[in-house]
Design a protein around this motif. Structure first.
Motif, PDB file in Angstrom:
ATOM      1  N   ARG A 153       0.103  82.807  54.895  1.00 20.06           N
ATOM      2  CA  ARG A 153       0.206  81.348  55.050  1.00 20.06           C
ATOM      3  C   ARG A 153       0.806  80.695  53.798  1.00 20.06           C
ATOM      4  O   ARG A 153       1.745  79.919  53.884  1.00 20.06           O
ATOM      5  CB  ARG A 153      -1.199  80.790  55.316  1.00 20.06           C
ATOM      6  N   ASP A 154       0.233  81.037  52.622  1.00 16.11           N
ATOM      7  CA  ASP A 154       0.606  80.347  51.380  1.00 16.11           C
ATOM      8  C   ASP A 154       1.627  81.121  50.549  1.00 16.11           C
ATOM      9  O   ASP A 154       2.180  80.585  49.596  1.00 16.11           O
ATOM     10  CB  ASP A 154      -0.635  80.133  50.496  1.00 16.11           C
ATOM     11  N   GLY A 155       1.797  82.386  50.854  1.00 12.91           N
ATOM     12  CA  GLY A 155       2.694  83.209  50.048  1.00 12.91           C
ATOM     13  C   GLY A 155       2.111  83.582  48.698  1.00 12.91           C
ATOM     14  O   GLY A 155       2.818  84.116  47.841  1.00 12.91           O
ATOM     15  N   LEU A 156       0.811  83.308  48.481  1.00 14.41           N
ATOM     16  CA  LEU A 156       0.173  83.620  47.186  1.00 14.41           C
ATOM     17  C   LEU A 156      -1.327  83.696  47.390  1.00 14.41           C
ATOM     18  O   LEU A 156      -1.902  82.828  48.055  1.00 14.41           O
ATOM     19  CB  LEU A 156       0.478  82.500  46.174  1.00 14.41           C
ATOM     20  N   VAL A 157      -1.969  84.731  46.844  1.00 11.78           N
ATOM     21  CA  VAL A 157      -3.428  84.840  46.948  1.00 11.78           C
ATOM     22  C   VAL A 157      -3.950  85.669  45.767  1.00 11.78           C
ATOM     23  O   VAL A 157      -3.258  86.561  45.273  1.00 11.78           O
ATOM     24  CB  VAL A 157      -3.850  85.442  48.318  1.00 11.78           C
ATOM     25  N   MET A 158      -5.163  85.330  45.326  1.00 14.47           N
ATOM     26  CA  MET A 158      -5.763  86.030  44.186  1.00 14.47           C
ATOM     27  C   MET A 158      -6.879  86.966  44.671  1.00 14.47           C
ATOM     28  O   MET A 158      -7.640  86.612  45.575  1.00 14.47           O
ATOM     29  CB  MET A 158      -6.401  85.035  43.221  1.00 14.47           C
ATOM     30  N   LEU A 159      -6.964  88.123  44.032  1.00 14.57           N
ATOM     31  CA  LEU A 159      -8.085  89.034  44.275  1.00 14.57           C
ATOM     32  C   LEU A 159      -8.833  89.154  42.940  1.00 14.57           C
ATOM     33  O   LEU A 159      -8.229  89.495  41.918  1.00 14.57           O
ATOM     34  CB  LEU A 159      -7.550  90.392  44.730  1.00 14.57           C
ATOM     35  N   ASP A 160     -10.133  88.856  42.948  1.00 13.66           N
ATOM     36  CA  ASP A 160     -10.868  88.730  41.687  1.00 13.66           C
ATOM     37  C   ASP A 160     -11.869  89.873  41.477  1.00 13.66           C
ATOM     38  O   ASP A 160     -12.408  90.417  42.443  1.00 13.66           O
ATOM     39  CB  ASP A 160     -11.690  87.420  41.683  1.00 13.66           C
ATOM     40  N   GLN A 161     -12.147  90.119  40.211  1.00 14.96           N
ATOM     41  CA  GLN A 161     -13.257  90.980  39.799  1.00 14.96           C
ATOM     42  C   GLN A 161     -13.182  92.396  40.336  1.00 14.96           C
ATOM     43  O   GLN A 161     -14.179  92.950  40.786  1.00 14.96           O
ATOM     44  CB  GLN A 161     -14.590  90.334  40.200  1.00 14.96           C
ATOM     45  N   GLY A 162     -12.002  92.954  40.278  1.00 13.12           N
ATOM     46  CA  GLY A 162     -11.838  94.373  40.630  1.00 13.12           C
ATOM     47  C   GLY A 162     -12.087  95.235  39.409  1.00 13.12           C
ATOM     48  O   GLY A 162     -12.280  94.729  38.287  1.00 13.12           O
ATOM     49  N   PRO A 163     -12.090  96.552  39.602  1.00 15.16           N
ATOM     50  CA  PRO A 163     -12.302  97.450  38.460  1.00 15.16           C
ATOM     51  C   PRO A 163     -11.057  97.513  37.576  1.00 15.16           C
ATOM     52  O   PRO A 163      -9.942  97.348  38.065  1.00 15.16           O
ATOM     53  CB  PRO A 163     -12.537  98.806  39.141  1.00 15.16           C
ATOM     54  N   CYS A 164     -11.257  97.732  36.283  1.00 17.22           N
ATOM     55  CA  CYS A 164     -10.104  97.904  35.398  1.00 17.22           C
ATOM     56  C   CYS A 164      -9.711  99.367  35.417  1.00 17.22           C
ATOM     57  O   CYS A 164      -9.947 100.100  34.452  1.00 17.22           O
ATOM     58  CB  CYS A 164     -10.455  97.442  33.986  1.00 17.22           C
ATOM     59  N   GLU A 165      -9.199  99.809  36.537  1.00 14.87           N
ATOM     60  CA  GLU A 165      -8.859 101.229  36.711  1.00 14.87           C
ATOM     61  C   GLU A 165      -7.385 101.374  36.990  1.00 14.87           C
ATOM     62  O   GLU A 165      -6.836 100.662  37.823  1.00 14.87           O
ATOM     63  CB  GLU A 165      -9.635 101.805  37.906  1.00 14.87           C
ATOM     64  N   GLN A 166      -6.803 102.349  36.307  1.00 20.01           N
ATOM     65  CA  GLN A 166      -5.424 102.721  36.593  1.00 20.01           C
ATOM     66  C   GLN A 166      -5.306 102.999  38.093  1.00 20.01           C
ATOM     67  O   GLN A 166      -6.202 103.590  38.683  1.00 20.01           O
ATOM     68  CB  GLN A 166      -5.076 104.039  35.866  1.00 20.01           C
ATOM     69  N   GLU A 167      -4.209 102.622  38.683  1.00 21.85           N
ATOM     70  CA  GLU A 167      -3.861 102.932  40.075  1.00 21.85           C
ATOM     71  C   GLU A 167      -4.677 102.167  41.115  1.00 21.85           C
ATOM     72  O   GLU A 167      -4.510 102.400  42.306  1.00 21.85           O
ATOM     73  CB  GLU A 167      -3.962 104.440  40.399  1.00 21.85           C
ATOM     74  N   GLU A 168      -5.543 101.268  40.675  1.00 16.15           N
ATOM     75  CA  GLU A 168      -6.250 100.484  41.689  1.00 16.15           C
ATOM     76  C   GLU A 168      -5.246  99.728  42.557  1.00 16.15           C
ATOM     77  O   GLU A 168      -5.425  99.590  43.770  1.00 16.15           O
ATOM     78  CB  GLU A 168      -7.257  99.535  41.022  1.00 16.15           C
TER      79      GLU A 168
END
Ligand SMILES: C[N+](C)(C)CCCC[C@H](N)C(=O)O
Ligand SMILES: O=C(O)CCC(=O)C(=O)O
Length: 408
Positions: free
Chosen positions: A178-193
């Motif tokens: 819809r907006d062409g932009l979205v945030m995903l928060d508080q994920g792990p600080c892991e390579q390849e996530e």
């Protein structure tokens, strides 16, 4: 990739959506069982049937269309539900233009049964036909892309809600479409996530920068993103015939001074330009210009306009990237007008009320439609700390597919 196996294991363990019930899938593709108004009458005219539903909807269905859409197991593969019926090989086809291809028909509130002159029987669910009335817009499960209002703020979804099988994924995909932009928060600080997230939606779209790339300042950069300089708002890879659709940028470290991100809706900016300066809009949408990227092993170039319009004159794609814009090769009497138009669009893109500004947190991922939304960052000082993003691209088809599957 040396860690390929571990990587694939991680993929299957962490982010695979629930397995699909094939019987459910077949019902879905066949479209039966959808609640809708019931059928009140069916009348026959030359070459077509007219259906009336209880809510007042009327649909005129040409005989040809009805025969072509027969959903029986001879006409559709019983497992895949793909079409087997070949209209070119049907001896009855010529007679659909006349009046006698249909032998008889019956209907009740929920279905209509047609017997053709060759004895073939086609049964149509009333709700399925209701949703496919010729001339009515087909219901879509996908949100309509909506231009940002001024001072737009993007939706946020938590990483936990995205991966745990609740509605986080659909909220994320809906906002992105819809907006062409979205945030995903508080994920792990892991390579390849970022790769795990991408692969749970579709295959990563590879480019000359690889399938998955690291954005950080490196000694011998082949592109401005791999330095510490500020990046003016831009779209990636406008020098490709088909630039990547969706970009995911996952922040692993962002301690350096500077490096704040900004975004702007290119479609909204194009509409503002059209309203304020129609001549500039015309020039940017009608004048193809050259974009070109060159490094040791590549020379990738196209000639396309900055604003690409669809058949109805609506913006379909923005190509805006000042550092890989190639030599402006236009007749001299068009050059000043083109620069004036380009400056006018650029000024609109710089307006604070049209921009989203944020600082990516480690463990946060931004996703955006790279053919609509422009992205940029402020310069950062690599002597004050580290800044590292991992990114990849996805095809829009896979994102749309993902949302349709989630909606089943
Ligand atoms: C994000 N990543 C570094 C992979 C690509 C950046 C591309 C930006 C621009 N189209 C260019 O070619 O310079
Ligand atoms: O470093 C950033 O925040 C954005 C990088 C960028 O614009 C890109 O990779 O294309």
């Amino acid at each position: 990739m040396s860690s390929g196996n571990a990587f694939n294991d991680a993929l299957t363990h962490r982010h695979t959506p629930a397995p699909i019930d094939m019987a459910e899938l077949r019902r879905y593709r066949q479209g039966s069982g959808a609640p809708a108004a019931t059928l009140e009458s069916v009348t026959r005219q030359a070459r077509r049937l007219t259906l009336h539903w209880s809510d007042g909807r009327t649909g005129q269905f040409p005989m040809m269309w009805l025969r072509d859409h027969c959903a029986c197991d001879q006409c559709r593969h019983p497992l895949t539900r793909e079409r087997l019926y070949k209209l070119l090989d049907d001896p009855l086809w010529e007679r659909f233009e006349g009046d006698d291809a249909l032998a008889s028909f019956e209907f009740d509130a929920n279905a209509s049964t047609l017997t053709w002159q060759d004895g073939h029987v086609s049964r149509f669910d009333a709700g399925w036909l209701y949703q496919r009335c010729p001339g009515e817009e087909l219901a879509t499960l996908l949100p309509t892309p909506t231009p940002w209002p001024t001072h737009f703020t993007p939706s946020h979804v938590s990483h936990a809600d995205f991966v745990d099988g609740s509605d986080g994924r659909s909220r994320w995909a809906t906002a992105l479409l819809r907006d062409g932009l979205v945030m995903l928060d508080q994920g792990p600080c892991e390579q390849e996530e970022v790769s795990r997230i991408a692969e749970s939606i579709g295959p990563m779209r590879s480019t000359n920068f690889g399938g998955r790339f690291d954005v950080r300042s490196v000694p011998n950069p082949n592109n401005a993103a791999y330095t510490a300089i500020g990046l003016e708002l831009h779209t990636d890879l406008p020098n490709w015939r088909q630039p990547p659709d969706i970009q995911l940028l996952y922040c692993l470290e962002n301690d350096a001074e500077g490096g704040e991100s900004s975004f702007a809706d290119g479609f909204a900016a194009a509409e503002t330009l059209r309203a304020e300066n129609p001549e500039a809009f015309r020039v940017l949408s009608e004048t193809p210009i050259d974009f070109r990227f060159q490094d040791d092993g590549h020379d990738i170039a196209v000639r396309e306009p900055v604003i690409d319009l669809d058949g109805e004159g609506r913006p379909r794609e923005i190509r805006f990237n000042n550092w890989i814009r190639d030599t402006l090769s236009l007749p001299s009497d068009q050059i000043e007008a083109w620069y004036d138009a380009y400056r006018a669009l650029w000024q609109i893109l710089r307006r604070p009320e049209g921009r989203v500004e944020l600082t990516l947190e480690p463990g946060q991922m931004v996703a955006f439609d790279n053919r609509r939304v422009l992205h940029g960052r402020n310069a950062f000082d690599p002597n004050t700390g580290k800044r590292h993003l991992q990114g990849t691209y996805l095809d829009l088809d896979m994102l749309q597919s993902h949302l349709r599957v989630l909606s089943r």
